[in-house]
Design an enzyme around this catalytic site. Structure first.
Site, short mmCIF file in Angstrom:
data_model
loop_
_atom_site.label_atom_id
_atom_site.label_comp_id
_atom_site.label_asym_id
_atom_site.label_seq_id
_atom_site.Cartn_x
_atom_site.Cartn_y
_atom_site.Cartn_z
N GLU A 1 34.05 2.61 -6.04
CA GLU A 1 33.40 2.99 -7.18
C GLU A 1 31.84 3.35 -6.86
O GLU A 1 31.44 2.88 -5.91
CB GLU A 1 33.39 1.45 -8.12
CG GLU A 1 34.30 1.45 -9.08
CD GLU A 1 34.54 0.21 -9.75
OE1 GLU A 1 33.46 -0.08 -10.13
OE2 GLU A 1 35.66 -0.32 -9.93
N LYS B 1 46.21 -2.52 1.96
CA LYS B 1 45.42 -2.49 0.98
C LYS B 1 44.45 -3.86 1.02
O LYS B 1 43.37 -3.85 1.02
CB LYS B 1 45.98 -2.27 -0.21
CG LYS B 1 44.99 -2.11 -1.26
CD LYS B 1 43.67 -1.50 -1.39
CE LYS B 1 42.73 -1.67 -2.37
NZ LYS B 1 41.45 -0.82 -2.09
N LEU C 1 27.16 -4.96 6.81
CA LEU C 1 26.63 -5.97 7.59
C LEU C 1 25.32 -6.63 6.90
O LEU C 1 24.51 -7.10 7.47
CB LEU C 1 26.11 -5.58 8.85
CG LEU C 1 27.20 -5.35 9.97
CD1 LEU C 1 26.54 -4.93 11.43
CD2 LEU C 1 28.13 -6.43 10.01
N CYS D 1 37.53 -5.69 -7.17
CA CYS D 1 38.51 -5.72 -5.81
C CYS D 1 38.46 -6.67 -4.90
O CYS D 1 39.28 -7.54 -4.95
CB CYS D 1 38.28 -4.22 -5.12
SG CYS D 1 38.92 -2.85 -6.36
P1 NAD Z 1 40.76 -0.52 -15.13
O1 NAD Z 1 40.93 -1.85 -15.80
O2 NAD Z 1 39.56 0.14 -14.84
O3 NAD Z 1 42.02 0.52 -15.73
C1 NAD Z 1 43.11 0.21 -15.88
C2 NAD Z 1 43.64 0.90 -17.31
O4 NAD Z 1 45.06 0.77 -17.66
C3 NAD Z 1 42.85 0.67 -18.47
O5 NAD Z 1 42.32 1.81 -18.95
C4 NAD Z 1 43.85 0.01 -19.25
O6 NAD Z 1 43.47 0.31 -20.85
C5 NAD Z 1 45.26 0.70 -18.99
N1 NAD Z 1 46.33 -0.04 -19.43
C6 NAD Z 1 46.56 -1.22 -19.13
N2 NAD Z 1 47.81 -1.42 -19.86
C7 NAD Z 1 48.48 -0.31 -19.85
C8 NAD Z 1 49.99 0.20 -20.35
N3 NAD Z 1 50.74 -0.57 -20.79
N4 NAD Z 1 49.95 1.45 -20.76
C9 NAD Z 1 48.94 2.44 -20.32
N5 NAD Z 1 47.85 1.92 -19.91
C10 NAD Z 1 47.52 0.65 -19.81
O7 NAD Z 1 41.56 -0.67 -13.67
P2 NAD Z 1 41.12 0.07 -12.24
O8 NAD Z 1 39.66 -0.43 -11.73
O9 NAD Z 1 41.10 1.42 -12.34
O10 NAD Z 1 42.01 -0.60 -11.37
C11 NAD Z 1 43.35 -0.45 -11.34
C12 NAD Z 1 44.37 -0.71 -9.92
O11 NAD Z 1 43.67 -0.06 -9.12
C13 NAD Z 1 44.18 -2.24 -9.86
O12 NAD Z 1 45.19 -2.90 -9.13
C14 NAD Z 1 43.00 -2.42 -8.91
O13 NAD Z 1 42.79 -3.51 -7.91
C15 NAD Z 1 43.18 -1.07 -7.99
N6 NAD Z 1 41.99 -0.61 -7.54
C16 NAD Z 1 40.78 -0.36 -7.70
C17 NAD Z 1 39.62 0.00 -7.35
C18 NAD Z 1 38.29 0.07 -7.95
O14 NAD Z 1 37.39 0.48 -7.45
N7 NAD Z 1 38.13 0.01 -9.50
C19 NAD Z 1 39.76 0.61 -6.07
C20 NAD Z 1 41.06 0.72 -5.54
C21 NAD Z 1 42.05 0.08 -6.00
#
Ligand code: NAD
Length: 444
Positions: free
Chosen positions: A153, A205, A251, A261
């Protein structure tokens, strides 16, 4: 190519937008109607540098669309990404209800070959679970691929557009070919696409995030030790960071890691190891150190100002778990503020992007400043929790004149000790040594 992304959060929206930017025809699905309304009105619902420009261009050109219609999105695409939440359950394991729920629905919808891609961070074995959930509903041919996301992010667009590597766990040649084609524009500079089995991709991951969290907790412990032995962690950091075997990044000591995460991924990997009867001792300590570290500023405040903070007022700079995001999930600032409020203090906070998130998602009884300086008037101390660039070179004279006492607690070591001491501040930071300490301090 025709791509659908289910879940339009930090990962899904960035992935969908970047796939569209590469010329693909993308539908992003979400079930959050407020979010969809914003997206369809041309508004990006999250703060992510660089995203808006790509979003506007691709939405305008019709390559990027938003909908709640899963069936239409499944019918549209050859590749369907699941970018759904995998939040921690009470016992620390990853909750797969969103991923498996959608997999189940897709099973009832698909009518021709699809590649289903797990982009969410999911425990080892989830590709098999997704395969089973879909298969339970249909005989149509499909493949499941594990493609963990490494974007950060705050740098999400650049990380997605120019990834250091792409990890693909897949077992079918057909799916491998689809993924190779889709990602080709993102690796033109020669960075690798690493193909492997799904389980290795899933572990990769968690191993990556857990290793980085370990580095942070390790440095936090070194910082704590530095304070006790009269060393300066900045010097130690430079001393070890220049060793290429160690590297300069991750660091920096501070008030502990947060975000959506690291905390959940470390705890989910620990939980997985327990399920397989493996006692992952390092991870257990990494989590314990991080919990303690989140309390470190409050401990310093109590030591300086006493246990009872009734009638005291604090200016807090930074609420997001790190700079360049509005994400406050597991943010150390929330823990620190809660502790101050519990001890009777009042808090006035400022963050360039995250104040709305704190208002919306917490019930912290605090005030907000219009800018960083407006939090200071009459405060007994300034607390820095997130190292936003705009906090790095402030008007120290103005800070000093606004505070009722020149006292700064810096959880991110963003100022030089000597500079603040010259201004006459009492300056507490993490693991560093006062320039007025009796022995000479090495300089750069
Ligand atoms: P988030 O909560 O920002 O987004 C998830 C989205 O899914 C939300 O908009 C939610 O409304 C939607 N959602 C939930 N249920 C749903 C359904 N049934 N149908 C359609 N949409 C639905 O989450 P995120 O930060 O984007 O993370 C998503 C995944 O990616 C997680 O597993 C996280 O660990 C992983 N991840 C996140 C990051 C990060 O920096 N945020 C980086 C790498 C991996």
């Amino acid at each position: 190519m025709k791509v659908s992304v289910i879940g339009t959060g930090y990962v899904g929206l960035v992935s969908g937008t970047c796939f569209a930017e590469a010329g693909n025809d993308v539908i992003c699905v979400d079930n959050d109607q407020d979010k969809l309304a914003k997206l369809n009105a041309g508004k990006v619902p999250i703060y992510e540098p660089g995203l808006e420009t790509l979003f506007e261009r691709n939405a305008k050109d019709g390559r990027l669309r938003f909908s709640d219609d899963l069936a239409a999105a499944v019918a549209h695409a050859e590749v369907i990404f699941l970018a759904l939440p995998t939040p921690p359950t009470e016992d620390g394991s990853a909750d797969l209800k969103y991923v498996l729920g959608v997999a189940n629905q897709i099973g009832t919808i698909i009518s021709d070959y699809k590649v289903l891609v797990n982009k969410s961070t999911v425990p080892v074995g989830t590709a098999d679970k997704v395969r089973a959930a879909v298969s339970a509903q249909t005989d149509v041919e499909f493949d499941v691929v594990s493609n963990p996301e490494f974007l950060r992010e705050g740098f999400a667009v650049q990380d997605f557009m120019k990834p250091e590597r792409i990890v693909i766990g897949a077992r079918s040649d057909r799916a491998i070919e689809v993924m190779r084609r889709l990602y080709k524009p993102f690796v033109m500079s020669g960075n690798p696409i690493l193909f492997m089995d799904e389980r290795s991709a899933e572990v990769t991951k968690y191993a990556g995030n857990s290793f980085l969290a370990t580095k942070i907790s390790f440095m936090n412990e070194i910082a704590n030790l530095c304070e006790l032995v009269g060393a300066d962690v900045d010097n130690v950091r430079r001393g070890i960071g220049t060793d290429t075997r160690i590297g300069k990044r991750f660091l920096f000591p501070g008030v502990g890691y947060g975000g959506s995460c690291f905390p959940k991924d470390v705890s989910a990997l620990f939980k997985t190891s327990q399920e397989y009867n493996y006692d992952f001792k390092i991870l257990d300590s990494v989590m314990e150190v991080n919990d303690l570290q989140k309390g470190i500023l409050a401990n310093k405040i109590v030591k300086e100002m006493g246990e009872d903070l009734t009638g005291k007022q604090f200016a807090v700079w930074g609420l997001a778990f790190k700079p360049n995001t509005d994400d406050i999930r597991e943010a150390p600032a929330l823990v620190i503020i809660e502790e101050l409020l519990k001890r009777g203090a009042k808090v006035k906070a400022f963050d360039p992007e995250a104040m709305e998130s704190v208002r919306a998602y917490t019930n912290l009884d605090i005030e907000y400043g219009d800018n960083m300086y407006s939090t200071l008037e009459g405060a007994d101390a300034l607390i820095i929790v997130t190292e936003w660039n705009e906090f790095r070179a402030p008007d120290f004279e103005k800070i000093k004149n606004s505070l009722s006492r020149p006292l700064v607690f810096d959880g991110r070591n963003i100022y030089e000790m000597g500079v603040l001491e010259q201004y006459g501040f009492t300056y507490h930071s993490i693991g560093r040594r006062s320039v007025n300490a009796t022995e000479t301090v090495a300089t750069e």
